[in-house]
Design a protein around this motif. Sequence first.
Motif, PDB file in Angstrom:
ATOM      1  N   LYS A  34     -18.331 -34.039 -19.865  1.00 28.23           N
ATOM      2  CA  LYS A  34     -17.957 -33.364 -18.727  1.00 28.23           C
ATOM      3  C   LYS A  34     -17.809 -34.495 -17.710  1.00 28.23           C
ATOM      4  N   VAL A  35     -17.131 -34.321 -16.661  1.00 27.97           N
ATOM      5  CA  VAL A  35     -17.311 -35.298 -15.770  1.00 27.97           C
ATOM      6  C   VAL A  35     -18.684 -35.649 -15.088  1.00 27.97           C
ATOM      7  N   THR A  36     -19.375 -34.835 -14.982  1.00 29.44           N
ATOM      8  CA  THR A  36     -20.800 -35.043 -14.514  1.00 29.44           C
ATOM      9  C   THR A  36     -21.709 -35.859 -15.629  1.00 29.44           C
ATOM     10  N   GLU A  37     -21.241 -35.554 -16.835  1.00 24.74           N
ATOM     11  CA  GLU A  37     -21.950 -36.172 -17.823  1.00 24.74           C
ATOM     12  C   GLU A  37     -21.589 -37.620 -17.852  1.00 24.74           C
ATOM     13  N   ILE A  38     -20.342 -38.005 -17.556  1.00 23.32           N
ATOM     14  CA  ILE A  38     -19.995 -39.403 -17.689  1.00 23.32           C
ATOM     15  C   ILE A  38     -20.581 -40.134 -16.462  1.00 23.32           C
ATOM     16  N   LEU A  39     -20.529 -39.309 -15.396  1.00 22.97           N
ATOM     17  CA  LEU A  39     -21.344 -40.150 -14.067  1.00 22.97           C
ATOM     18  C   LEU A  39     -22.739 -40.410 -14.246  1.00 22.97           C
ATOM     19  N   GLU A  40     -23.384 -39.611 -15.103  1.00 25.60           N
ATOM     20  CA  GLU A  40     -24.918 -39.719 -15.269  1.00 25.60           C
ATOM     21  C   GLU A  40     -25.058 -40.731 -16.246  1.00 25.60           C
ATOM     22  N   ALA A  41     -24.261 -40.907 -17.282  1.00 30.14           N
ATOM     23  CA  ALA A  41     -24.512 -41.803 -18.169  1.00 30.14           C
ATOM     24  C   ALA A  41     -24.017 -43.290 -17.618  1.00 30.14           C
ATOM     25  N   ASN A  42     -23.314 -43.224 -16.646  1.00 28.57           N
ATOM     26  CA  ASN A  42     -23.025 -44.654 -15.827  1.00 28.57           C
ATOM     27  C   ASN A  42     -23.683 -44.671 -14.570  1.00 28.57           C
ATOM     28  N   ASP A  43     -24.548 -43.987 -14.300  1.00 21.86           N
ATOM     29  CA  ASP A  43     -25.600 -44.239 -13.177  1.00 21.86           C
ATOM     30  C   ASP A  43     -24.708 -44.032 -11.941  1.00 21.86           C
ATOM     31  N   ALA A  44     -23.702 -43.026 -11.920  1.00 17.65           N
ATOM     32  CA  ALA A  44     -23.013 -42.945 -10.728  1.00 17.65           C
ATOM     33  C   ALA A  44     -22.969 -41.622 -10.157  1.00 17.65           C
ATOM     34  N   ASP A  45     -23.961 -40.800 -10.761  1.00 19.69           N
ATOM     35  CA  ASP A  45     -24.144 -39.305 -10.344  1.00 19.69           C
ATOM     36  C   ASP A  45     -24.438 -39.086  -8.690  1.00 19.69           C
ATOM     37  N   PRO A  46     -24.011 -38.165  -8.201  1.00 22.00           N
ATOM     38  CA  PRO A  46     -24.496 -38.209  -6.683  1.00 22.00           C
ATOM     39  C   PRO A  46     -25.874 -37.594  -6.505  1.00 22.00           C
ATOM     40  N   GLU A  47     -26.597 -38.094  -5.720  1.00 20.55           N
ATOM     41  CA  GLU A  47     -27.885 -37.725  -5.580  1.00 20.55           C
ATOM     42  C   GLU A  47     -28.319 -36.453  -5.056  1.00 20.55           C
ATOM     43  N   ILE A  48     -27.399 -35.792  -4.577  1.00 19.72           N
ATOM     44  CA  ILE A  48     -27.564 -34.061  -4.620  1.00 19.72           C
ATOM     45  C   ILE A  48     -26.463 -33.527  -5.179  1.00 19.72           C
ATOM     46  N   PRO A  49     -26.758 -32.334  -5.894  1.00 16.37           N
ATOM     47  CA  PRO A  49     -25.697 -31.836  -7.079  1.00 16.37           C
ATOM     48  C   PRO A  49     -24.698 -31.264  -6.112  1.00 16.37           C
ATOM     49  N   GLU A  50     -23.341 -30.959  -6.501  1.00 12.32           N
ATOM     50  CA  GLU A  50     -22.201 -30.896  -5.604  1.00 12.32           C
ATOM     51  C   GLU A  50     -22.250 -29.552  -5.000  1.00 12.32           C
ATOM     52  N   ASP A  51     -22.644 -28.573  -5.944  1.00 11.19           N
ATOM     53  CA  ASP A  51     -22.791 -27.139  -5.357  1.00 11.19           C
ATOM     54  C   ASP A  51     -23.724 -27.082  -4.125  1.00 11.19           C
ATOM     55  N   LEU A  52     -24.837 -27.706  -4.379  1.00 15.86           N
ATOM     56  CA  LEU A  52     -25.841 -27.609  -3.163  1.00 15.86           C
ATOM     57  C   LEU A  52     -25.314 -28.360  -2.008  1.00 15.86           C
ATOM     58  N   ARG A  53     -24.577 -29.502  -2.307  1.00 18.88           N
ATOM     59  CA  ARG A  53     -24.162 -30.290  -0.929  1.00 18.88           C
ATOM     60  C   ARG A  53     -22.910 -29.383  -0.245  1.00 18.88           C
ATOM     61  N   ASN A  54     -22.283 -28.641  -0.845  1.00 13.74           N
ATOM     62  CA  ASN A  54     -21.323 -27.937  -0.224  1.00 13.74           C
ATOM     63  C   ASN A  54     -21.897 -26.680   0.392  1.00 13.74           C
ATOM     64  N   LEU A  55     -22.724 -26.100  -0.076  1.00 10.18           N
ATOM     65  CA  LEU A  55     -23.491 -24.969   0.488  1.00 10.18           C
ATOM     66  C   LEU A  55     -24.379 -25.563   1.918  1.00 10.18           C
TER      67      LEU A  55
END
Length: 151
Positions: A71-92
């Motif tokens: 998944k896109v989030t797994e790719i981001l985590e593997a490359n240390d580029a994931d957001p500091e706050i999860p997207e669903d929480l950020r949107n809320l």
Amino acid sequence: MHTRRRGSSDSDKPVADDPPEWSDVDEDDIEERVVELAEQGHSPSEIGVKLRDEGVQGTPIPDVSLATGKKVTEILEANDADPEIPEDLRNLMERAIRLREHMNDNPGDAQNKRALQNTESKIRRLVDYYRGDKLEADFTYSYDVAVSLLE
């Protein structure tokens, strides 16, 4: 969740096990593009839309997980580029900030007050879900915390 309505039906994704033949982009190129878009400030869902519409080197990527096995989030985590706050929480949190600002301007808006209560309730439930894993163990939600995190 907070209404009595049944919700609207929506279409299902077509069942597919392999990426389409016309989309034969290398997995490494896709992962590089995902990280590049994340560094430009795009959220995981925006990255998926950009890959679907623009693609990599002009070839659209209809489904990142079929093309790469991740998944896109797994790719981001593997490359240390994931957001500091999860997207669903950020949107809320963004929604809660907008609602709070509206309440400050329009204190008599009862529907908006209820919407703010429901949104903050959803945020607190998500914080409980993410606490200790994606959020710090002592993280608690408040309006001031949300404003400072999203600035």
